[in-house]
Design an enzyme around this catalytic site. Structure first.
Site, short mmCIF file in Angstrom:
data_model
loop_
_atom_site.label_atom_id
_atom_site.label_comp_id
_atom_site.label_asym_id
_atom_site.label_seq_id
_atom_site.Cartn_x
_atom_site.Cartn_y
_atom_site.Cartn_z
N GLY A 53 0.83 -1.19 0.00
CA GLY A 53 0.00 0.00 0.00
C GLY A 53 0.87 1.25 0.00
N GLN A 58 2.46 9.83 1.77
CA GLN A 58 3.79 9.22 1.81
C GLN A 58 4.69 9.69 0.66
OE1 GLN A 58 2.10 5.06 2.41
NE2 GLN A 58 4.06 4.95 3.46
N CYS A 103 5.79 -0.43 7.22
CA CYS A 103 5.39 0.78 6.50
C CYS A 103 6.59 1.29 5.70
CB CYS A 103 4.93 1.84 7.51
SG CYS A 103 4.38 3.37 6.74
N LEU A 104 6.36 1.66 4.44
CA LEU A 104 7.45 2.17 3.61
C LEU A 104 8.04 3.47 4.18
CD1 LEU A 104 5.99 1.54 0.03
CD2 LEU A 104 7.70 0.17 1.26
N HIS A 145 -4.66 0.62 7.49
CA HIS A 145 -3.32 1.22 7.58
C HIS A 145 -3.23 2.43 6.65
CE1 HIS A 145 1.25 0.73 7.82
NE2 HIS A 145 1.08 1.59 6.84
N GLU A 146 -3.74 2.28 5.42
CA GLU A 146 -3.63 3.38 4.44
C GLU A 146 -4.55 4.55 4.79
OE1 GLU A 146 -1.10 3.31 2.62
OE2 GLU A 146 -0.70 1.20 3.05
N HIS A 149 -3.01 6.80 7.25
CA HIS A 149 -2.05 7.76 6.69
C HIS A 149 -2.75 9.05 6.26
CE1 HIS A 149 1.83 5.81 6.64
NE2 HIS A 149 1.38 4.73 6.02
#
Ligand code: NI
Length: 188
Positions: A53, A58, A103-104, A145-146, A149
């Site tokens: 994701g 991000q 997480c990236l 999770h997304e 963000h």
């Protein structure tokens, strides 16, 4: 891989955009080359970074959209890479299930995070079409999770305790290996 798309820089924890509440994607963006381009670039960036994701904040775009995909399993076909724009989610029930997340924007770490196992999701497509879907288990986890963000929240904020936090290499060595051993036992 979409060769017409660009790989974007993924910002990391500490960049202030990750802590902002993102703005809805404006109506005039739907169906535009600008939104199409952004989504194609985000999908390429997500796949090349080996993430499941990627939310627009991000890549330092404080807008309410994310891309994601779900790998298929023996039982489920998975979800092809797609964008959800201006999403709204509602949990079905109060149940929470802990699962591992990374997480990236927080590279190299894994932690246990409680999430709702079932969601109803409403969003728009790149063309502005309304979409409704139900997401379960890992699919539901990725979407929560997304969406977090988009509200300036990262998975660390959701952890019941920081005690499960692990570096990826150690997580693979000690946690994943132990889980696989457990599963092998279950098969007996
Ligand atoms: Ni993330």
């Amino acid at each position: 891989m979409d060769e017409g798309a660009s790989r974007l820089e993924v910002i990391r924890l500490g960049h202030p955009v990750l802590r902002q509440v993102a703005e809805p994607v404006p109506e005039e963006w739907f169906g535009s080359g600008r939104l199409d381009r952004l989504v194609r670039d985000m999908i390429r960036t997500m796949l090349e970074a080996e993430g499941v994701g990627l939310a627009a904040p991000q890549i330092a775009e404080p807008l309410r959209l994310f891309t994601y995909w779900v790998p298929g399993t023996d039982d489920e076909p998975g979800v092809e890479p797609v964008a959800l724009i201006n999403p709204e989610i509602r949990a079905t029930g109060d149940e929470l299930v802990e699962g591992w997340e990374g997480c990236l924007s927080i590279p190299g770490l894994r932690g246990l995070v409680p999430r709702h196992p079932r969601l109803k999701v409403k969003a728009r497509t790149v063309d502005g079409q309304p979409v409704s879907l139900t997401a379960d288990d890992f699919h539901a986890r990725v979407i929560q999770h997304e969406v977090d963000h988009l509200d300036g929240i990262v998975f660390l904020d959701r952890m019941t305790s920081p005690a499960s936090l692990a570096f990826e290499a150690e997580w693979e060595r000690y946690v994943l290996a132990a889980d696989e051993a457990d599963e092998a036992d279950d098969d007996d």
